[in-house]
Write a protein that holds these residues in place. Sequence first.
Motif, PDB file in Angstrom:
ATOM      1  N   PRO A   1      -3.439  15.670   2.462  1.00  0.00           N
ATOM      2  CA  PRO A   1      -3.395  14.492   3.341  1.00  0.00           C
ATOM      3  C   PRO A   1      -4.460  13.472   2.977  1.00  0.00           C
ATOM      4  CG  PRO A   1      -4.272  16.415   4.505  1.00  0.00           C
ATOM      5  CD  PRO A   1      -3.718  16.912   3.216  1.00  0.00           C
ATOM      6  N   TRP A   2      -5.575  13.939   2.418  1.00  0.00           N
ATOM      7  CA  TRP A   2      -6.639  13.005   2.019  1.00  0.00           C
ATOM      8  C   TRP A   2      -6.189  12.131   0.862  1.00  0.00           C
ATOM      9  CZ3 TRP A   2      -9.915  12.220   5.566  1.00  0.00           C
ATOM     10  CH2 TRP A   2     -10.346  13.254   6.390  1.00  0.00           C
ATOM     11  N   LEU A   3      -5.351  12.667  -0.017  1.00  0.00           N
ATOM     12  CA  LEU A   3      -4.797  11.868  -1.106  1.00  0.00           C
ATOM     13  C   LEU A   3      -3.969  10.718  -0.544  1.00  0.00           C
ATOM     14  CD1 LEU A   3      -4.103  11.472  -4.155  1.00  0.00           C
ATOM     15  CD2 LEU A   3      -2.144  12.967  -3.764  1.00  0.00           C
ATOM     16  N   VAL A   4      -3.163  11.012   0.464  1.00  0.00           N
ATOM     17  CA  VAL A   4      -2.316   9.991   1.078  1.00  0.00           C
ATOM     18  C   VAL A   4      -3.165   8.937   1.779  1.00  0.00           C
ATOM     19  CG1 VAL A   4      -0.559   9.570   2.841  1.00  0.00           C
ATOM     20  CG2 VAL A   4      -0.381  11.580   1.359  1.00  0.00           C
ATOM     21  N   VAL A   5      -4.117   9.381   2.592  1.00  0.00           N
ATOM     22  CA  VAL A   5      -4.927   8.448   3.387  1.00  0.00           C
ATOM     23  C   VAL A   5      -5.772   7.545   2.492  1.00  0.00           C
ATOM     24  CG1 VAL A   5      -6.843   8.287   5.027  1.00  0.00           C
ATOM     25  CG2 VAL A   5      -4.993   9.915   5.432  1.00  0.00           C
ATOM     26  N   CYS A   6      -6.490   8.125   1.546  1.00  0.00           N
ATOM     27  CA  CYS A   6      -7.397   7.330   0.714  1.00  0.00           C
ATOM     28  C   CYS A   6      -6.630   6.406  -0.229  1.00  0.00           C
ATOM     29  CB  CYS A   6      -8.336   8.251  -0.069  1.00  0.00           C
ATOM     30  SG  CYS A   6      -9.532   9.109   0.985  1.00  0.00           S
ATOM     31  N   THR A   7      -5.492   6.871  -0.755  1.00  0.00           N
ATOM     32  CA  THR A   7      -4.682   6.001  -1.609  1.00  0.00           C
ATOM     33  C   THR A   7      -4.149   4.824  -0.813  1.00  0.00           C
ATOM     34  OG1 THR A   7      -4.007   7.871  -2.996  1.00  0.00           O
ATOM     35  CG2 THR A   7      -2.657   5.880  -3.103  1.00  0.00           C
TER      36      THR A   7
ATOM     37  N   ALA B   1       0.828  -1.204   0.000  1.00  0.00           N
ATOM     38  CA  ALA B   1       0.000   0.000   0.000  1.00  0.00           C
ATOM     39  C   ALA B   1       0.865   1.259   0.000  1.00  0.00           C
ATOM     40  CB  ALA B   1      -0.928  -0.007   1.215  1.00  0.00           C
ATOM     41  N   ILE B   2       1.959   1.238   0.746  1.00  0.00           N
ATOM     42  CA  ILE B   2       2.862   2.393   0.780  1.00  0.00           C
ATOM     43  C   ILE B   2       3.459   2.658  -0.599  1.00  0.00           C
ATOM     44  CG2 ILE B   2       5.091   3.195   1.677  1.00  0.00           C
ATOM     45  CD1 ILE B   2       4.333   1.837   4.330  1.00  0.00           C
ATOM     46  N   GLY B   3       3.707   1.589  -1.356  1.00  0.00           N
ATOM     47  CA  GLY B   3       4.213   1.766  -2.714  1.00  0.00           C
ATOM     48  C   GLY B   3       3.265   2.580  -3.577  1.00  0.00           C
ATOM     49  N   PHE B   4       1.960   2.375  -3.409  1.00  0.00           N
ATOM     50  CA  PHE B   4       0.979   3.160  -4.166  1.00  0.00           C
ATOM     51  C   PHE B   4       0.923   4.602  -3.667  1.00  0.00           C
ATOM     52  CE2 PHE B   4      -0.380  -1.029  -5.438  1.00  0.00           C
ATOM     53  CZ  PHE B   4      -0.838  -0.838  -6.729  1.00  0.00           C
ATOM     54  N   VAL B   5       1.088   4.788  -2.370  1.00  0.00           N
ATOM     55  CA  VAL B   5       1.123   6.152  -1.832  1.00  0.00           C
ATOM     56  C   VAL B   5       2.295   6.925  -2.429  1.00  0.00           C
ATOM     57  CG1 VAL B   5       1.476   7.532   0.251  1.00  0.00           C
ATOM     58  CG2 VAL B   5      -0.051   5.553   0.316  1.00  0.00           C
ATOM     59  N   LEU B   6       3.447   6.268  -2.534  1.00  0.00           N
ATOM     60  CA  LEU B   6       4.621   6.929  -3.118  1.00  0.00           C
ATOM     61  C   LEU B   6       4.371   7.299  -4.570  1.00  0.00           C
ATOM     62  CD1 LEU B   6       7.478   4.768  -1.540  1.00  0.00           C
ATOM     63  CD2 LEU B   6       6.921   7.157  -1.017  1.00  0.00           C
ATOM     64  N   ARG B   7       3.631   6.464  -5.296  1.00  0.00           N
ATOM     65  CA  ARG B   7       3.269   6.820  -6.673  1.00  0.00           C
ATOM     66  C   ARG B   7       2.408   8.074  -6.690  1.00  0.00           C
ATOM     67  NH1 ARG B   7       2.874   1.012  -6.882  1.00  0.00           N
ATOM     68  NH2 ARG B   7       4.007   0.096  -8.646  1.00  0.00           N
ATOM     69  N   ALA B   8       1.411   8.125  -5.809  1.00  0.00           N
ATOM     70  CA  ALA B   8       0.524   9.286  -5.754  1.00  0.00           C
ATOM     71  C   ALA B   8       1.296  10.548  -5.390  1.00  0.00           C
ATOM     72  CB  ALA B   8      -0.601   9.042  -4.745  1.00  0.00           C
ATOM     73  N   VAL B   9       2.198  10.426  -4.417  1.00  0.00           N
ATOM     74  CA  VAL B   9       3.029  11.571  -4.018  1.00  0.00           C
ATOM     75  C   VAL B   9       3.917  12.010  -5.186  1.00  0.00           C
ATOM     76  CG1 VAL B   9       4.895  12.308  -2.492  1.00  0.00           C
ATOM     77  CG2 VAL B   9       2.990  10.964  -1.574  1.00  0.00           C
ATOM     78  N   ALA B  10       4.457  11.050  -5.922  1.00  0.00           N
ATOM     79  CA  ALA B  10       5.300  11.379  -7.072  1.00  0.00           C
ATOM     80  C   ALA B  10       4.523  12.177  -8.115  1.00  0.00           C
ATOM     81  CB  ALA B  10       5.861  10.104  -7.694  1.00  0.00           C
ATOM     82  N   GLY B  11       3.263  11.818  -8.333  1.00  0.00           N
ATOM     83  CA  GLY B  11       2.447  12.551  -9.292  1.00  0.00           C
ATOM     84  C   GLY B  11       2.241  13.996  -8.877  1.00  0.00           C
ATOM     85  N   VAL B  12       2.096  14.222  -7.587  1.00  0.00           N
ATOM     86  CA  VAL B  12       1.939  15.584  -7.069  1.00  0.00           C
ATOM     87  C   VAL B  12       3.249  16.359  -7.200  1.00  0.00           C
ATOM     88  CG1 VAL B  12       1.561  16.924  -4.960  1.00  0.00           C
ATOM     89  CG2 VAL B  12       0.065  14.984  -5.496  1.00  0.00           C
TER      90      VAL B  12
END
Length: 306
Positions: free
Chosen positions: A171-177, A151-162
């Motif tokens: 923070p909602w992007l991090v939590v929900c992802t 799951a953390i791997g997907f969070v890092l992808r989302a953070v990378a996109g930002v």
Amino acid sequence: MGEAQTQRSSIVDTAVGLAYEIRPWQWYKQSVLLIGIVFSRELFNPAAWSQVILGVLAFCAIAGATYIFNDISDVEADRKHPTKRNRPIASGQVSVATAGAFAVALLVGGFVLSYALGRLFLIVVLTYIAQNVLYSLYLKDVVLVDVMLIAIGFVLRAVAGVVAIGVALSPWLVVCTFLAALLLAIGKRRNEFEASDLPGETRATLEEYTPETLDQLLGIVTSTLLISYSIYTFTGAKLAMMLTLPFAFFGVFRYHHLVHTTDSGVSPEVLLIDRQFILNLALWGLIAVIVLYGRPRAWLIGAGVV
């Protein structure tokens, strides 16, 4: 002539095996990088798209390398798995040396693209690689930690996109992802458990998981995800995002249903061929874009049309 043909056939087999090893059908995971461009209201900004596309390509290369390294480290366990034993490295179609060299080339390409996107993006990529190395070598055998790292791997992808487009991180992007990816990971573990006659031989953590425990975890994560997304829609700048709630609930419920009723739930890829889920996702996305972006004229101005 016969020897030349044999050599060409061997090269083709190796190339096909390497293409399989980088899992192009799983590159949809890099679409998580697009979440930031949508919810930051940069969807119609061509400059933002050029940056995020470079980010997606970088993660495709990095992810391909991590898949190969993971298969190299898991080669013995994969040979005992009913389906993974057919993977090119496990079956001997591709040698470990060739696969390793190809993975290094992918890493170099990914680093070059990441560096072009800035130091912060490169840091996120390096963190993603470190997380994958720890997972492959040690933590994949630690119960509960294994699914959390996925799951953390997907969070890092989302953070990378930002980071790629230089907007603020919600923070909602991090939590929900994190919760959505954790739900998929737990569902996959549950079906892996049921698909194997000797679960512990195919994945060490399956010796400690039980169907009852995984079902309870699915229930906890499902509830937490839906509550978190609901709070986001209630407290966000656009209260009309509450219109997306029925679709969010249906999407989560649909996956939960598939996990418990179909063998194809072994992999989250089943969602890509499930008509109900795809239609629901399209409607959720359409309504979210309408709510976030409002007037059509504003879309055209953002795209430089008017």
